[in-house]
Design an enzyme around this catalytic site. Structure first.
Site, PDB file in Angstrom:
ATOM      1  N   ARG A 125      53.694  12.727  44.644  1.00  0.00           N
ATOM      2  CA  ARG A 125      52.865  13.831  45.109  1.00  0.00           C
ATOM      3  C   ARG A 125      51.402  13.452  44.898  1.00  0.00           C
ATOM      4  O   ARG A 125      51.108  12.436  44.275  1.00  0.00           O
ATOM      5  CB  ARG A 125      53.240  15.182  44.469  1.00  0.00           C
ATOM      6  CG  ARG A 125      53.748  15.217  43.073  1.00  0.00           C
ATOM      7  CD  ARG A 125      52.771  14.786  42.028  1.00  0.00           C
ATOM      8  NE  ARG A 125      51.518  15.498  42.186  1.00  0.00           N
ATOM      9  CZ  ARG A 125      50.364  15.080  41.744  1.00  0.00           C
ATOM     10  NH1 ARG A 125      50.259  13.923  41.085  1.00  0.00           N
ATOM     11  NH2 ARG A 125      49.253  15.770  41.913  1.00  0.00           N
ATOM     12  N   GLY A 126      50.518  14.304  45.438  1.00  0.00           N
ATOM     13  CA  GLY A 126      49.098  13.946  45.455  1.00  0.00           C
ATOM     14  C   GLY A 126      48.796  13.351  46.827  1.00  0.00           C
ATOM     15  O   GLY A 126      49.532  12.460  47.298  1.00  0.00           O
ATOM     16  N   ALA A 127      47.745  13.856  47.467  1.00  0.00           N
ATOM     17  CA  ALA A 127      47.501  13.526  48.877  1.00  0.00           C
ATOM     18  C   ALA A 127      47.446  12.021  49.161  1.00  0.00           C
ATOM     19  O   ALA A 127      48.170  11.518  50.031  1.00  0.00           O
ATOM     20  CB  ALA A 127      46.227  14.227  49.340  1.00  0.00           C
ATOM     21  N   GLN A 164      51.581  20.249  37.225  1.00  0.00           N
ATOM     22  CA  GLN A 164      51.008  18.899  37.350  1.00  0.00           C
ATOM     23  C   GLN A 164      49.959  18.639  36.283  1.00  0.00           C
ATOM     24  O   GLN A 164      49.764  17.496  35.857  1.00  0.00           O
ATOM     25  CB  GLN A 164      50.380  18.711  38.738  1.00  0.00           C
ATOM     26  CG  GLN A 164      51.360  18.659  39.894  1.00  0.00           C
ATOM     27  CD  GLN A 164      51.533  20.021  40.542  1.00  0.00           C
ATOM     28  OE1 GLN A 164      51.430  21.050  39.875  1.00  0.00           O
ATOM     29  NE2 GLN A 164      51.813  20.034  41.823  1.00  0.00           N
ATOM     30  N   ASP A 183      43.238  18.125  49.286  1.00  0.00           N
ATOM     31  CA  ASP A 183      44.326  17.740  50.192  1.00  0.00           C
ATOM     32  C   ASP A 183      43.865  17.667  51.640  1.00  0.00           C
ATOM     33  O   ASP A 183      44.448  16.962  52.446  1.00  0.00           O
ATOM     34  CB  ASP A 183      45.502  18.710  50.059  1.00  0.00           C
ATOM     35  CG  ASP A 183      46.208  18.474  48.732  1.00  0.00           C
ATOM     36  OD1 ASP A 183      45.775  19.040  47.710  1.00  0.00           O
ATOM     37  OD2 ASP A 183      47.163  17.672  48.723  1.00  0.00           O
ATOM     38  N   ASN A 212      43.177  22.614  48.440  1.00  0.00           N
ATOM     39  CA  ASN A 212      43.641  21.899  47.243  1.00  0.00           C
ATOM     40  C   ASN A 212      44.683  22.788  46.561  1.00  0.00           C
ATOM     41  O   ASN A 212      44.983  23.908  47.019  1.00  0.00           O
ATOM     42  CB  ASN A 212      42.463  21.568  46.316  1.00  0.00           C
ATOM     43  CG  ASN A 212      42.869  20.594  45.218  1.00  0.00           C
ATOM     44  OD1 ASN A 212      43.463  19.545  45.475  1.00  0.00           O
ATOM     45  ND2 ASN A 212      42.595  20.928  43.966  1.00  0.00           N
ATOM     46  N   LYS A 213      45.216  22.307  45.492  1.00  0.00           N
ATOM     47  CA  LYS A 213      46.306  22.995  44.774  1.00  0.00           C
ATOM     48  C   LYS A 213      46.005  24.476  44.563  1.00  0.00           C
ATOM     49  O   LYS A 213      44.876  24.839  44.214  1.00  0.00           O
ATOM     50  CB  LYS A 213      46.527  22.274  43.436  1.00  0.00           C
ATOM     51  CG  LYS A 213      47.595  22.846  42.537  1.00  0.00           C
ATOM     52  CD  LYS A 213      48.934  23.024  43.223  1.00  0.00           C
ATOM     53  CE  LYS A 213      49.465  21.766  43.866  1.00  0.00           C
ATOM     54  NZ  LYS A 213      50.589  22.034  44.814  1.00  0.00           N
TER      55      LYS A 213
HETATM   56  O1  MRU Z   1      51.444  19.529  45.412  1.00  0.00           O
HETATM   57  P1  MRU Z   1      50.718  18.302  44.942  1.00  0.00           P
HETATM   58  O2  MRU Z   1      51.000  17.943  43.523  1.00  0.00           O
HETATM   59  O3  MRU Z   1      50.926  17.150  45.899  1.00  0.00           O
HETATM   60  O4  MRU Z   1      49.182  18.713  45.030  1.00  0.00           O
HETATM   61  C1  MRU Z   1      48.223  17.779  44.617  1.00  0.00           C
HETATM   62  C2  MRU Z   1      46.843  18.287  44.704  1.00  0.00           C
HETATM   63  O5  MRU Z   1      46.587  19.401  45.087  1.00  0.00           O
HETATM   64  C3  MRU Z   1      45.758  17.312  44.373  1.00  0.00           C
HETATM   65  O6  MRU Z   1      44.661  17.951  43.796  1.00  0.00           O
HETATM   66  C4  MRU Z   1      45.296  16.618  45.665  1.00  0.00           C
HETATM   67  O7  MRU Z   1      46.387  16.133  46.376  1.00  0.00           O
HETATM   68  C5  MRU Z   1      44.356  15.512  45.397  1.00  0.00           C
HETATM   69  S1  MRU Z   1      45.155  14.161  44.629  1.00  0.00           S
HETATM   70  C6  MRU Z   1      44.053  12.914  44.465  1.00  0.00           C
END
Ligand code: MRU
Length: 350
Positions: free
Chosen positions: A48-50, A198, A239, A249-250
């Site tokens: 996970r994470g963009a 997270q 994201d 974002n999250k």
């Molecule tokens: O649902 P996730 O864990 O994929 O969400 C991640 C986030 O919101 C991060 O802040 C974002 O992807 C940036 S990661 C460098």
């Protein structure tokens, strides 16, 4: 994060991922040997994470090409187009996923006249390039962002935008890591980030591994910490950043931005150019992923709500550009109004 601990990597015939659902308690690898497993791993948040899901999807495309029996370029390109649609559908909010699969497909199409073997080689090379570029962009974000951290160095962050969310080093954590490496005194307040945790599971672990002082807080403590004067700035990842600077974002990021504004604190977004989507003008156009209710009604496999209670689970929210102090990219810091700066960064990348 220890650079030896990779988020995503290629082994001939497989995309390998550290299982982020199991961290910090166990370091296990999930080996994806077909497209369905890669798609599942993205959806289930093994990765996970963009930026990390972008890298994974790029290797997912390489995996399809690697295993394909196609003997013509047309057939192979057709398979890659289908794979791209499958991968893009797994998580709709983070634009890095579709950005990466489009980039790999474009590279495949450019090699089509050389035949399927050339396409296979080109697609894998592109996936490797996306991974390597992401790591380099994260370090550049660190260089540009470190000077923005106020002198006392008390930073609040949300979710995990660290090495695990990228090819390594992170986005929101990059300025923190770089400032720490420069000898700055720092203290990071880490939002636990309900419902997927997270922050508690991944960011707290990454910072601990790096020796950076931190305090874990529940999400609803952020306002109190700011009110008490214990926070100097907020840095989060992204994201998707659209043309006017509105940023997905999250879930919970928007609330932090409102709190930061109410307390006169700088609110920074750190993201590579692969997260910028100039095809959308306004944050309301960003698709917001809805995840299973069980992620809210349960915690660590344990049911915490009464049976049959309905729960909402939007995985992201959108912070309006008016609440963002600056956007830290690999090509420098962009200040409001963001439109021109975002366009410049995307143009320079091309
Ligand atoms: O649902 P996730 O864990 O994929 O969400 C991640 C986030 O919101 C991060 O802040 C974002 O992807 C940036 S990661 C460098």
């Amino acid at each position: 994060m220890d650079q030896e601990l990779r988020t995503v990597w290629w082994e001939p015939g497989a995309v390998c991922l550290i299982d982020q659902r199991r961290l910090p308690h166990a370091q296990e690898t999930v080996r994806c040997a077909d497209l369905a497993t890669v798609a599942w791993a993205i959806k289930a948040m093994v990765v996970r994470g963009a930026p990390a899901i972008g890298c994974t999807a790029a290797y997912g495309m390489a995996l399809v090409a690697y295993h394909s029996p196609a003997t013509s370029s047309n057939d192979l390109i057709g398979e890659l187009e289908t794979a791209r649609a499958t991968l893009d559908a797994q998580r709709p909010t983070a634009v890095n996923l579709a950005w990466a699969t489009r980039r790999v497909l474009t590279r495949a199409q450019a090699s089509a006249h050389e035949g399927p073997e050339a396409i296979r080689a080109a697609v894998l090379a592109e996936a490797h390039a996306i991974l390597a570029e992401d790591l380099a962009m994260c370090h550049a974000i660190g260089d540009h962002g470190a000077p923005l951290i106020p002198p006392r160095g008390h930073v609040l962050t949300h979710c995990n935008a660290g090495g695990l969310a990228t090819a390594g080093y992170g986005t929101a954590l990059a300025p923190i890591r770089t400032a720490f490496a420069q000898g700055r005194s720092l203290h990071v307040f880490v939002d636990e980030t309900r419902p997927f945790l997270q922050g508690a599971r991944l960011t707290a672990w990454e910072l601990q591994q790096a020796g950076i002082p931190l305090t874990l807080i529940t999400d609803n403590m952020a306002g109190y910490m700011m009110r008490c004067g214990r926070v100097d700035c907020v840095i989060v990842g992204a994201d998707r950043i659209v043309a006017n600077g509105d940023t997905a974002n999250k879930i919970g990021t928007y609330s932090l931005a409102v709190l930061a504004r109410a307390h006169g604190l700088p609110f920074f977004v750190a993201a590579p150019s692969s997260t910028i989507d100039l095809t959308l003008n306004h944050g309301d156009q960003i698709p917001i992923e809805e995840r299973p209710e069980a992620e809210v009604t349960h915690c660590g496999g344990q049911q915490i709500a009464p049976a049959n209670v309905r729960a909402a689970n939007p995985a992201f929210d959108v912070t309006p550009h008016e609440l963002i102090t600056a956007i830290i990219t690999e090509r420098g810091v962009i200040y409001p109004p963001f439109c021109d700066g975002l366009r410049r960064v995307v143009t320079e990348r091309r």
